[in-house]
Design a protein around this motif. Structure first.
Motif, PDB file in Angstrom:
ATOM      1  N   ILE A 166       0.863  -1.182   0.000  1.00  0.00           N
ATOM      2  CA  ILE A 166       0.000   0.000   0.000  1.00  0.00           C
ATOM      3  C   ILE A 166       0.894   1.224   0.000  1.00  0.00           C
ATOM      4  O   ILE A 166       1.652   1.461   0.939  1.00  0.00           O
ATOM      5  CB  ILE A 166      -0.929   0.003   1.228  1.00  0.00           C
ATOM      6  CG1 ILE A 166      -1.763  -1.281   1.271  1.00  0.00           C
ATOM      7  CG2 ILE A 166      -1.832   1.224   1.210  1.00  0.00           C
ATOM      8  CD1 ILE A 166      -2.590  -1.438   2.538  1.00  0.00           C
ATOM      9  N   GLN A 168       1.374   5.316  -0.008  1.00  0.00           N
ATOM     10  CA  GLN A 168       0.736   6.573   0.337  1.00  0.00           C
ATOM     11  C   GLN A 168       1.840   7.583   0.593  1.00  0.00           C
ATOM     12  O   GLN A 168       2.957   7.217   0.900  1.00  0.00           O
ATOM     13  CB  GLN A 168      -0.160   6.436   1.573  1.00  0.00           C
ATOM     14  CG  GLN A 168       0.521   5.879   2.816  1.00  0.00           C
ATOM     15  CD  GLN A 168       0.037   4.495   3.179  1.00  0.00           C
ATOM     16  OE1 GLN A 168      -1.107   4.328   3.487  1.00  0.00           O
ATOM     17  NE2 GLN A 168       0.914   3.501   3.152  1.00  0.00           N
ATOM     18  N   GLN A 169       1.517   8.844   0.390  1.00  0.00           N
ATOM     19  CA  GLN A 169       2.553   9.860   0.544  1.00  0.00           C
ATOM     20  C   GLN A 169       3.031   9.908   1.995  1.00  0.00           C
ATOM     21  O   GLN A 169       2.257  10.256   2.875  1.00  0.00           O
ATOM     22  CB  GLN A 169       2.015  11.220   0.120  1.00  0.00           C
ATOM     23  CG  GLN A 169       1.799  11.308  -1.396  1.00  0.00           C
ATOM     24  CD  GLN A 169       1.062  12.565  -1.789  1.00  0.00           C
ATOM     25  OE1 GLN A 169       0.082  12.962  -1.172  1.00  0.00           O
ATOM     26  NE2 GLN A 169       1.529  13.211  -2.833  1.00  0.00           N
ATOM     27  N   TRP A 170       4.231   9.567   2.335  1.00  0.00           N
ATOM     28  CA  TRP A 170       5.344   9.102   1.573  1.00  0.00           C
ATOM     29  C   TRP A 170       5.899   7.913   2.312  1.00  0.00           C
ATOM     30  O   TRP A 170       6.963   7.958   2.899  1.00  0.00           O
ATOM     31  CB  TRP A 170       6.384  10.205   1.431  1.00  0.00           C
ATOM     32  CG  TRP A 170       5.886  11.339   0.581  1.00  0.00           C
ATOM     33  CD1 TRP A 170       5.906  11.402  -0.784  1.00  0.00           C
ATOM     34  CD2 TRP A 170       5.291  12.570   1.001  1.00  0.00           C
ATOM     35  NE1 TRP A 170       5.371  12.590  -1.234  1.00  0.00           N
ATOM     36  CE2 TRP A 170       4.974  13.315  -0.161  1.00  0.00           C
ATOM     37  CE3 TRP A 170       4.957  13.094   2.263  1.00  0.00           C
ATOM     38  CZ2 TRP A 170       4.366  14.564  -0.093  1.00  0.00           C
ATOM     39  CZ3 TRP A 170       4.343  14.319   2.316  1.00  0.00           C
ATOM     40  CH2 TRP A 170       4.062  15.041   1.145  1.00  0.00           C
ATOM     41  N   ARG A 171       5.139   6.819   2.211  1.00  0.00           N
ATOM     42  CA  ARG A 171       5.522   5.623   2.940  1.00  0.00           C
ATOM     43  C   ARG A 171       4.835   4.416   2.310  1.00  0.00           C
ATOM     44  O   ARG A 171       3.660   4.483   1.946  1.00  0.00           O
ATOM     45  CB  ARG A 171       5.073   5.753   4.406  1.00  0.00           C
ATOM     46  CG  ARG A 171       5.507   4.621   5.304  1.00  0.00           C
ATOM     47  CD  ARG A 171       6.727   4.992   6.080  1.00  0.00           C
ATOM     48  NE  ARG A 171       7.449   3.819   6.533  1.00  0.00           N
ATOM     49  CZ  ARG A 171       8.182   3.785   7.635  1.00  0.00           C
ATOM     50  NH1 ARG A 171       8.275   4.848   8.401  1.00  0.00           N
ATOM     51  NH2 ARG A 171       8.845   2.702   7.970  1.00  0.00           N
ATOM     52  N   THR A 173       3.371   0.773   3.153  1.00  0.00           N
ATOM     53  CA  THR A 173       3.029  -0.154   4.223  1.00  0.00           C
ATOM     54  C   THR A 173       2.666  -1.485   3.563  1.00  0.00           C
ATOM     55  O   THR A 173       2.327  -1.529   2.381  1.00  0.00           O
ATOM     56  CB  THR A 173       1.866   0.342   5.093  1.00  0.00           C
ATOM     57  OG1 THR A 173       0.735   0.630   4.264  1.00  0.00           O
ATOM     58  CG2 THR A 173       2.261   1.586   5.863  1.00  0.00           C
ATOM     59  N   ASP A 203      -3.395   7.338  -2.620  1.00  0.00           N
ATOM     60  CA  ASP A 203      -3.494   8.747  -3.045  1.00  0.00           C
ATOM     61  C   ASP A 203      -3.041   8.916  -4.491  1.00  0.00           C
ATOM     62  O   ASP A 203      -3.783   8.601  -5.401  1.00  0.00           O
ATOM     63  CB  ASP A 203      -2.743   9.675  -2.071  1.00  0.00           C
ATOM     64  CG  ASP A 203      -1.419   9.128  -1.585  1.00  0.00           C
ATOM     65  OD1 ASP A 203      -0.618   8.709  -2.427  1.00  0.00           O
ATOM     66  OD2 ASP A 203      -1.189   9.118  -0.351  1.00  0.00           O
ATOM     67  N   VAL A 204      -1.811   9.342  -4.696  1.00  0.00           N
ATOM     68  CA  VAL A 204      -1.347   9.606  -6.060  1.00  0.00           C
ATOM     69  C   VAL A 204      -0.640   8.370  -6.608  1.00  0.00           C
ATOM     70  O   VAL A 204      -0.600   7.326  -5.956  1.00  0.00           O
ATOM     71  CB  VAL A 204      -0.399  10.829  -6.085  1.00  0.00           C
ATOM     72  CG1 VAL A 204      -1.122  12.080  -5.645  1.00  0.00           C
ATOM     73  CG2 VAL A 204       0.826  10.583  -5.204  1.00  0.00           C
ATOM     74  N   CYS A 245       6.362  11.610  -6.610  1.00  0.00           N
ATOM     75  CA  CYS A 245       5.061  11.601  -5.953  1.00  0.00           C
ATOM     76  C   CYS A 245       4.882  12.733  -4.952  1.00  0.00           C
ATOM     77  O   CYS A 245       3.984  12.681  -4.130  1.00  0.00           O
ATOM     78  CB  CYS A 245       4.841  10.254  -5.265  1.00  0.00           C
ATOM     79  SG  CYS A 245       6.055   9.886  -3.976  1.00  0.00           S
ATOM     80  N   GLY A 246       5.731  13.750  -5.028  1.00  0.00           N
ATOM     81  CA  GLY A 246       5.523  14.875  -4.126  1.00  0.00           C
ATOM     82  C   GLY A 246       6.794  15.254  -3.399  1.00  0.00           C
ATOM     83  O   GLY A 246       7.898  14.787  -3.712  1.00  0.00           O
ATOM     84  N   LEU A 247       6.609  16.132  -2.407  1.00  0.00           N
ATOM     85  CA  LEU A 247       7.750  16.761  -1.726  1.00  0.00           C
ATOM     86  C   LEU A 247       8.782  15.763  -1.215  1.00  0.00           C
ATOM     87  O   LEU A 247       9.972  15.948  -1.401  1.00  0.00           O
ATOM     88  CB  LEU A 247       7.212  17.603  -0.557  1.00  0.00           C
ATOM     89  CG  LEU A 247       8.260  18.318   0.281  1.00  0.00           C
ATOM     90  CD1 LEU A 247       8.957  19.394  -0.530  1.00  0.00           C
ATOM     91  CD2 LEU A 247       7.612  18.943   1.525  1.00  0.00           C
ATOM     92  N   TRP A 248       8.332  14.702  -0.567  1.00  0.00           N
ATOM     93  CA  TRP A 248       9.271  13.776   0.053  1.00  0.00           C
ATOM     94  C   TRP A 248       9.398  12.473  -0.724  1.00  0.00           C
ATOM     95  O   TRP A 248       9.685  11.413  -0.146  1.00  0.00           O
ATOM     96  CB  TRP A 248       8.864  13.491   1.510  1.00  0.00           C
ATOM     97  CG  TRP A 248       8.947  14.689   2.386  1.00  0.00           C
ATOM     98  CD1 TRP A 248       7.914  15.342   2.999  1.00  0.00           C
ATOM     99  CD2 TRP A 248      10.129  15.416   2.750  1.00  0.00           C
ATOM    100  NE1 TRP A 248       8.368  16.421   3.710  1.00  0.00           N
ATOM    101  CE2 TRP A 248       9.730  16.493   3.579  1.00  0.00           C
ATOM    102  CE3 TRP A 248      11.481  15.284   2.447  1.00  0.00           C
ATOM    103  CZ2 TRP A 248      10.634  17.408   4.113  1.00  0.00           C
ATOM    104  CZ3 TRP A 248      12.385  16.200   2.977  1.00  0.00           C
ATOM    105  CH2 TRP A 248      11.952  17.242   3.797  1.00  0.00           C
ATOM    106  N   ALA A 251      12.510  10.587  -0.173  1.00  0.00           N
ATOM    107  CA  ALA A 251      12.687   9.928   1.130  1.00  0.00           C
ATOM    108  C   ALA A 251      11.745   8.743   1.284  1.00  0.00           C
ATOM    109  O   ALA A 251      11.654   8.154   2.361  1.00  0.00           O
ATOM    110  CB  ALA A 251      12.439  10.921   2.252  1.00  0.00           C
TER     111      ALA A 251
END
Lengths: 324, 229
Positions: A166, A168-171, A173, A203-204, A245-248, A251
């Protein structure tokens, strides 16, 4: 009376055999290039040898390089030969001989290139089939499946292990439906067992890339993207998001591990127990989730009164004065 | 126009363009939120650091008054600072108090209602020790404080009643209004470096999946914990 010397006849005879020279040079260069690649580089090419998918990917890359090296060598040898042997020389201002078609060369060229391309197409298809998708996301209805029937009720060694990824921003699972559906930050896999990765996003668009396992599958919201691999070596591997996928995004990574079956059973038991209090809050396992919908029975009275019946972010309506 | 005048004009124009570019780079591109320093007194396992944060539903001190934001209280001045950057000593025990002035929002993934990475894997919400909060069932969570690099995820409580959620603080930094108070502790890593942190609740209202705007802007709902030796 001595005979007058006769002028030398024009050199209309056969010149040096350029074709044979080029062929010999090409043959030597090709053999040397393939030997150097095969013995020095091939064993070290990514993604490594940690899973069946990674092994097959490395083999495919190696075979394609071994096949394409002679083609590259031919182009370079011909180019170099032409530059050196057929270069313009001082005082030679005549036009070259007229060019005419050469049916044999054209036929050979078309035949050889067609055979190479078709052979690679057949090879690629067989590899995709033989390696059960080569670690790539095959979408929700995979064609190339490993042996064994998947049961979500429980897992027995020898059958594919299902791990839901799964994003999701930003991990990332990971959910294990065959062990009560617990979710965790850790990705732990048993050695020498087929793993079915069900990859989705909340999300994205993300991309699940277990580098050393040779697994890469896009994580799209509301889509189940299935990929397969069989880890064959104990140790750690890196998981990264491979879709901006975004800012982080940079990471969004974690390490996973391949353990023995006994260690895996022990880990699942401990994690299932440790996560029991949050597992009961999770939605029932499904291949995809719509996070904008909270089941009505789960939404408490205060949430309903506040109108918080979804976990979306959504958009402001058009008439809203506040627009991002 | 004489040659010296033309050359002088060219040099002045060139310097003006270069100066403008340098100004833009320094003022806009390199500028970031201030870093609050909690390293006074050195580092080490015995070191204790006390950090106080608050979540304000509206950031009226900024150019984005509709955005939710974290604030940090400066240990020296005791003033709230609009930033999400702080510095702690390596290996220290970090004691965090968060004043949750914002209302509740369901998580996209209820898994993030679980406390992880704190000492004891628990937190206290208004004095009550909890391990997990149900962000779907009850109006109980406003945000999270999550540092993925050290496995930290702490759901932040919120005012729980309809009346309280309709009477939230409207001026930042908040000094009054309904709130929940969270306390937890964690060990700062012994490895120095920058560890990003973020909120996992979709509180960027008006943006795709609620994860735009303040969720992706440093100084609002995400920032960095700098660990120094």
């Amino acid at each position: 009376m001595a005979a007058e010397p006769q002028p030398a006849a024009p050199t209309q005879g056969r010149g040096p055999s350029h074709g044979m020279r080029i062929f010999v040079i090409w043959l030597v260069v090709s053999v040397v290039a393939d030997l150097l690649f095969g013995f020095l580089l091939a064993p070290h090419l990514p993604p490594g040898d940690m899973s069946s998918a990674a092994h097959d990917e490395q083999d495919a890359i190696n075979i394609m390089v071994l096949m394409s090296a002679p083609v590259v060598a031919f182009v370079l040898v011909y180019f170099g030969y032409a530059l050196i042997v057929w270069r313009h020389r001082e005082g030679d201002d005549e036009d070259g001989p007229a060019l005419h078609g050469h049916a044999r060369i054209q036929t050979a060229w078309i035949t050889v290139t067609s055979v190479i391309v078709l052979a690679l197409a057949v090879f690629g298809t067989v590899e995709l089939w033989d390696s059960h998708g080569a670690g790539a996301g095959e979408g929700p209805a995979p064609i190339f499946k490993p042996p064994g029937t998947v049961s979500l009720a429980s897992w027995t060694p020898g059958k594919p292990l299902v791990v839901q990824v799964i994003a999701q921003q930003w991990r990332f699972t990971y959910r294990y439906p065959q062990f009560g559906g617990f979710e965790t930050y850790q990705l732990v896999l048993p050695e020498n067992q087929w793993v079915q990765f069900d990859v989705t996003s909340l999300d994205v668009i993300h991309s699940f890339w277990a580098y050393q396992l040779g697994v890469k599958a896009d994580a799209n919201p509301n889509v189940n993207n299935v990929a397969y691999a069989k880890p064959t070596q104990l140790g750690h591997f890196m998981v990264r998001c491979a879709e901006l996928c975004g800012l982080w995004h940079g990471a969004m990574f974690n390490s996973g591990s391949v353990v023995t079956q006994a260690q895996f059973q022990s880990w699942t038991g401990a994690t299932k127990s440790f996560m029991a209090d949050v597992t009961r809050l999770l939605p029932a396992f499904a291949t995809t989730y719509d996070p904008t919908v909270i089941p009505a029975f789960r939404s408490g009275p205060v949430m309903k009164k506040l109108g918080l019946t979804s976990a979306g972010g959504g958009f402001y309506p058009p008439q809203d004065p506040v627009q991002p | 126009m004489s040659l010296p005048v033309r050359v002088g004009t060219l040099i002045v124009a060139f310097l003006a363009v270069v100066g403008g570019a340098i100004f833009v780079v320094i003022h806009y591109l390199l500028a970031g939120p201030p870093v609050i320093d909690f390293t006074a007194g050195g580092s080490g396992a015995g070191k204790q650091v006390n950090i106080v944060l608050q979540e304000a539903p509206q950031t009226t001190v900024s150019t984005k008054p509709d955005w939710v934001s974290y604030f940090i209280r400066d240990p020296k001045t005791k003033q709230w600072v609009h930033t999400t950057f702080f510095k702690v000593p390596a290996g220290a025990t970090v004691n965090v108090t968060v004043l949750g002035y914002d209302g509740c929002t369901p998580a996209r993934n209820p898994f993030f209602g679980r406390v992880t990475g704190t000492i004891g894997n628990t937190e206290t919400v208004d004095g009550k020790t909890v391990r997990v909060l149900d962000t779907w069932r009850s109006c109980s969570v406003g945000h999270t404080f999550s540092i993925p690099g050290i496995g930290l995820n702490v759901p932040m409580g919120s005012p729980t009643t309809v009346a309280a959620n309709n009477a939230l603080c409207t001026n930042s930094p908040c000094t009054s209004g309904p709130k929940a108070t969270m306390k937890f502790s964690f060990h700062a890593p012994t490895t120095t470096g920058a560890y990003f942190w973020q909120c996992r609740i979709p509180c960027g209202g008006g943006y795709v999946t609620g994860f735009g705007g303040p969720m992706q802007t440093l100084g609002y709902m995400t920032g960095q914990m700098e660990v120094t030796s």
